[in-house]
Design an enzyme around this catalytic site. Sequence first.
Site, PDB file in Angstrom:
ATOM      1  N   GLU A 111     -17.723 -15.891 -12.681  1.00 35.62           N
ATOM      2  CA  GLU A 111     -16.978 -14.756 -12.113  1.00 35.62           C
ATOM      3  C   GLU A 111     -16.255 -13.778 -13.089  1.00 35.62           C
ATOM      4  OE1 GLU A 111     -13.963 -18.605  -9.997  1.00 35.62           O
ATOM      5  OE2 GLU A 111     -13.623 -17.759 -11.964  1.00 35.62           O
TER       6      GLU A 111
HETATM    7  C1  ACM Z   1     -15.923 -22.101 -12.175  1.00 34.64           C
HETATM    8  O1  ACM Z   1     -15.508 -22.865 -12.278  1.00 34.64           O
HETATM    9  N1  ACM Z   1     -14.946 -21.328 -12.309  1.00 34.64           N
HETATM   10  C2  ACM Z   1     -17.289 -22.910 -13.750  1.00 34.64           C
END
Ligand code: ACM
Length: 509
Positions: free
Chosen positions: A319
């Site tokens: 992310e």
């Molecule tokens: C995640 O759930 N951001 C790996």
Amino acid sequence: MSRFFLTAICLWLLIGCHHVSHSENSVKSISEFALIPKVNQIEDASGSLQIRAKLDFNWKTNQNEDLKNRITQQWQQIITDQGTDDASTLLEIIIDTTLDLKSEESYHLEIHEHGITISALSDEGVYRAWQTLRQMLYLKGEHSIGCGLIIDFPKYSYRGAMLDVARHFFSVDEVKRYINQLAFYKINYFHMHLSDDQGWRIHIDRWPLLTEIGGTSQVDGGEAGFYTQDEYQDIVQYAAERFITVVPEIDVPGHTNAALASYAELNCDNKKRDRYYGREVGFSTLCVDKEITYQFVEDVIREISQITPGPYFHIGGDETHATPEEDYIQFINRVIPLVGKYGKKVIGWDEINLGELPPDAVVQYWANTENAVNGVQKGAKVLMSPASYAYLDMKYDSLTPIGYHWAGYIDTQRAYSWTPETLVEGVEKENIIGIEAPLWGETITNSDDIEYLAFPRLLGYAEIGWSERGDSRTWDEYKKDLAIHGKLFEKLGIHFYRDPKVNWLTASD
Ligand code: ACM
């Protein structure tokens, strides 16, 4: 059938287990036990063995005093009825590296009229066998167990659970409590998500403000915290005594607000960020153009690797919406070799597939199948943590008071109803090292919360990772076994979710 198995069967027929107890009709044969994860081969024999509170060991070679003491202590916690005579149960331990067993975790467990024999290649196999036997002792009902032979081995060598200690801090005791519960179900890796926007949880000597500042925040505020390196090593040691390997994660280059709030120089604009108490993701990034960033990351990887005996270091990498893709690739291509430099294999969330991956890299599939497939095409292995099946922070249903549901609701049946090697086209069994169930911490603050989300779903993951049941594995069969573990959860004080699809037994049943 292995030669060892044949020899074992012959010996066992020869020695016999023909002593027939007067109460045989009420004695549970070993194939009737609701063992989770389900064992891979089991054969009943006639006769039964009386189980006594007093335990006698015959540990053939390389006796492990610590393991012996813990087995004795746990045995005596379960078997409290002394009986009227002074008899004991014999537990024979055979550790033999020449046995024809599939892995260090494999074991044979025989119940015969003279006692119990565990055979394994190492203490690790003995420990896994002990968990099977422990479940049998809890579930046996009568004072006897039917004779028979269990031959057991794991399907996948990595069966993990992750705890996010960054969004909310969990004390050493809370972490140990969870590790202890994991061990009972043969989980063998414990992944600690040690840093995120909301908190930095492990002291780093070269960068002390990470915990002085970054350790003081968590979601919604309140008392946060961090582990000293001694405390972290204490956790690692506690896990190792249970044959669980700790995998530390420092999430970079995103999910780094706690570091950016601790050191101005890690920001491109040289300004410290404010501490963060919210729940949003994807807004922070280390400054990938600065050399100090790589010095920082290297110091962190070095210090943590030096106190981590396990083979893996997890660099996060997920992310990174605040890091342009080109910068991201440049960054991870510099960081991945640093993990190798300190003797570890790299694991990262599936986004790291964009980097140059060494052959021993592991891509942790959580969201994007293309990322996982691309990782495989680059020669990496995959750790399966599909969010819509294996994320323990997803709610069971709309009534669940804690957790999220961005990846859907995951009730106990759904958590159990998937197969790692058929889930993603292009990710085959030989590409997969195993499975892991992550528990993200935004909505959880104490052990009750951890247990409510982990139990009972965790048992399904333990079984998917361990048992070779393949297509014959069905929810209808499994849920009967699971119902019986309701008794164990009560006995062990595990605060679990009573999924209405399961007819839970209670401790008095
Ligand atoms: C995640 O759930 N951001 C790996």
